[in-house]
Design a protein around this motif. Structure first.
Motif, PDB file in Angstrom:
ATOM      1  N   PRO A  17      22.798 -22.257  11.181  1.00 46.48           N
ATOM      2  CA  PRO A  17      24.393 -22.074  11.297  1.00 46.48           C
ATOM      3  C   PRO A  17      24.902 -20.920  12.437  1.00 46.48           C
ATOM      4  O   PRO A  17      25.962 -21.092  12.731  1.00 46.48           O
ATOM      5  CB  PRO A  17      24.778 -21.805   9.771  1.00 46.48           C
ATOM      6  CG  PRO A  17      23.567 -21.217   9.138  1.00 46.48           C
ATOM      7  CD  PRO A  17      22.456 -21.958   9.785  1.00 46.48           C
ATOM      8  N   THR A  18      23.752 -19.942  12.381  1.00 45.71           N
ATOM      9  CA  THR A  18      24.533 -18.797  13.185  1.00 45.71           C
ATOM     10  C   THR A  18      23.881 -18.932  14.766  1.00 45.71           C
ATOM     11  O   THR A  18      22.829 -19.475  14.853  1.00 45.71           O
ATOM     12  CB  THR A  18      23.648 -17.449  12.799  1.00 45.71           C
ATOM     13  OG1 THR A  18      23.907 -17.212  11.626  1.00 45.71           O
ATOM     14  CG2 THR A  18      23.995 -16.359  13.818  1.00 45.71           C
ATOM     15  N   PRO A  19      25.201 -19.023  15.628  1.00 43.67           N
ATOM     16  CA  PRO A  19      24.485 -19.354  17.090  1.00 43.67           C
ATOM     17  C   PRO A  19      23.122 -18.674  17.609  1.00 43.67           C
ATOM     18  O   PRO A  19      23.222 -17.569  17.205  1.00 43.67           O
ATOM     19  CB  PRO A  19      25.825 -18.917  17.946  1.00 43.67           C
ATOM     20  CG  PRO A  19      26.895 -19.068  16.649  1.00 43.67           C
ATOM     21  CD  PRO A  19      26.495 -18.614  15.826  1.00 43.67           C
ATOM     22  N   LYS A  20      22.640 -19.157  18.312  1.00 44.48           N
ATOM     23  CA  LYS A  20      21.283 -18.574  19.012  1.00 44.48           C
ATOM     24  C   LYS A  20      21.732 -17.191  19.854  1.00 44.48           C
ATOM     25  O   LYS A  20      20.916 -16.228  19.627  1.00 44.48           O
ATOM     26  CB  LYS A  20      20.588 -19.633  20.028  1.00 44.48           C
ATOM     27  CG  LYS A  20      20.067 -20.628  19.115  1.00 44.48           C
ATOM     28  CD  LYS A  20      19.136 -21.464  19.889  1.00 44.48           C
ATOM     29  CE  LYS A  20      18.383 -22.664  19.201  1.00 44.48           C
ATOM     30  NZ  LYS A  20      17.437 -23.176  20.052  1.00 44.48           N
ATOM     31  N   HIS A  21      22.814 -17.298  20.374  1.00 45.51           N
ATOM     32  CA  HIS A  21      23.195 -16.142  21.421  1.00 45.51           C
ATOM     33  C   HIS A  21      23.470 -14.783  20.227  1.00 45.51           C
ATOM     34  O   HIS A  21      23.211 -13.618  20.729  1.00 45.51           O
ATOM     35  CB  HIS A  21      24.201 -16.491  22.132  1.00 45.51           C
ATOM     36  CG  HIS A  21      25.706 -16.696  21.426  1.00 45.51           C
ATOM     37  ND1 HIS A  21      26.543 -15.591  21.248  1.00 45.51           N
ATOM     38  CD2 HIS A  21      26.339 -17.884  21.195  1.00 45.51           C
ATOM     39  CE1 HIS A  21      27.464 -16.127  20.598  1.00 45.51           C
ATOM     40  NE2 HIS A  21      27.538 -17.555  20.620  1.00 45.51           N
ATOM     41  N   ALA A  22      24.279 -15.317  19.108  1.00 46.02           N
ATOM     42  CA  ALA A  22      24.453 -14.152  18.061  1.00 46.02           C
ATOM     43  C   ALA A  22      23.128 -13.930  17.492  1.00 46.02           C
ATOM     44  O   ALA A  22      23.090 -12.312  17.291  1.00 46.02           O
ATOM     45  CB  ALA A  22      25.381 -14.723  17.066  1.00 46.02           C
ATOM     46  N   GLN A  23      22.183 -14.587  17.286  1.00 41.48           N
ATOM     47  CA  GLN A  23      20.687 -14.090  16.688  1.00 41.48           C
ATOM     48  C   GLN A  23      20.211 -13.142  17.630  1.00 41.48           C
ATOM     49  O   GLN A  23      19.674 -12.062  17.294  1.00 41.48           O
ATOM     50  CB  GLN A  23      20.096 -15.365  16.485  1.00 41.48           C
ATOM     51  CG  GLN A  23      20.491 -16.309  15.241  1.00 41.48           C
ATOM     52  CD  GLN A  23      19.764 -17.344  15.077  1.00 41.48           C
ATOM     53  OE1 GLN A  23      18.329 -17.087  14.954  1.00 41.48           O
ATOM     54  NE2 GLN A  23      20.100 -18.737  15.134  1.00 41.48           N
ATOM     55  N   LEU A  24      20.063 -13.694  18.993  1.00 43.95           N
ATOM     56  CA  LEU A  24      19.526 -12.774  20.068  1.00 43.95           C
ATOM     57  C   LEU A  24      20.185 -11.451  20.203  1.00 43.95           C
ATOM     58  O   LEU A  24      19.570 -10.445  20.270  1.00 43.95           O
ATOM     59  CB  LEU A  24      19.469 -13.671  21.126  1.00 43.95           C
ATOM     60  CG  LEU A  24      18.620 -12.699  22.452  1.00 43.95           C
ATOM     61  CD1 LEU A  24      17.210 -12.515  22.011  1.00 43.95           C
ATOM     62  CD2 LEU A  24      18.785 -13.814  23.513  1.00 43.95           C
TER      63      LEU A  24
END
Length: 262
Positions: A17-24
């Protein structure tokens, strides 16, 4: 990645659910804050994309947000680096040149624009000029060790400093005022606020439009006579302001002598 700091994939970017750019972005934030000293290069977008198995667009988005926050800094032609520790910007009357040399840095000044023209009403009022009276306008870019730190746009009382724009304005302005006109600013009122960089200011400072800036408007005087109305835009990723506070009120007669840098 031999030329850059190694960022171990201690965390993984996963589908969820968390966008990949936010995870990175959070992975990079933790690594930068815990492991990399100020001024360290980080790996290229391509290397980060390979390490974390994400697209270059995802990497660019994550890095861009950290640049906006001031945690990372892009240097054109060189790459992306962890932001240097912010310099303390003390509020007192000292020239930019003197301040940078005191820090062990080499100051340089680029004159962007000069003119003698009628200033806007707020500046005319600040300088005590009658409507329609021209003043000297000066725009300069200030660097330290080659890094652009501040853009200064100011108005100067032409009647008290005739021929100002014919001087070598790449040198310390306050030194020039003292040498050429025997004017030594001894008092100033200064207002400080935060602002996002417009396109022109961002271009001169080598930043992205919308990046955070510290803005200082200062009206300086000599023996009670105003001579300068200057607004300076400082890079928010390189400066922080420290102020000493006491219980005196503005009516107590103990007014601070504010000043930025010139």
């Amino acid at each position: 990645m031999s030329a850059s700091a190694q960022l171990p994939p201690s965390d993984r970017v996963i589908n969820g659910p968390t966008p990949k750019h936010a995870q990175l972005r959070e992975i990079l934030r933790r690594t930068v804050e815990r492991e990399l000293p100020p001024g360290s290069p980080i790996p290229s977008e391509r290397d980060l994309a390979e390490t974390y198995q994400v697209s270059r667009l995802t990497v660019r988005s994550a890095i861009g947000k950290l640049v906006e926050e001031g945690l990372l800094s892009r240097v054109r032609g060189k790459g992306t680096f962890t932001a240097a520790r912010r310099m303390e910007l003390q509020l007192y009357l000292m020239s930019f040149t003197e301040d940078m040399r005191r820090r062990g840095m080499t100051p340089t000044t680029e004159v962007v624009k000069t003119a003698t023209e009628v200033p806007p009403a707020p500046s005319a009022h600040a300088l005590g000029l009658a409507p329609g009276t021209p003043a000297h306008r000066l725009v300069r870019l200030r660097r330290a060790d080659g890094v652009p730190l501040a853009v200064e746009r100011g108005w100067y009382h032409a009647g008290r400093m005739p021929g100002l724009l014919d001087l070598d304005l790449t040198r310390s302005l306050y030194v020039q005022l003292a040498q050429s006109y025997d004017l030594r600013p001894d008092h100033a009122w200064q207002t400080v606020w935060a602002e996002s960089a417009d396109r022109e200011t961002a271009r001169m400072l080598g930043m992205r439009a919308g990046s955070p800036l510290l803005v200082f408007r200062r009206v300086s005087s000599v023996n009670g006579e105003p001579i300068e109305d200057m607004t300076s835009w400082y890079r928010g990723d390189h400066y922080q302001v420290t102020m000493q506070l006491d219980r005196n009120t503005p009516d107590s007669g103990h007014h601070p002598h504010y000043g930025g840098t010139r």
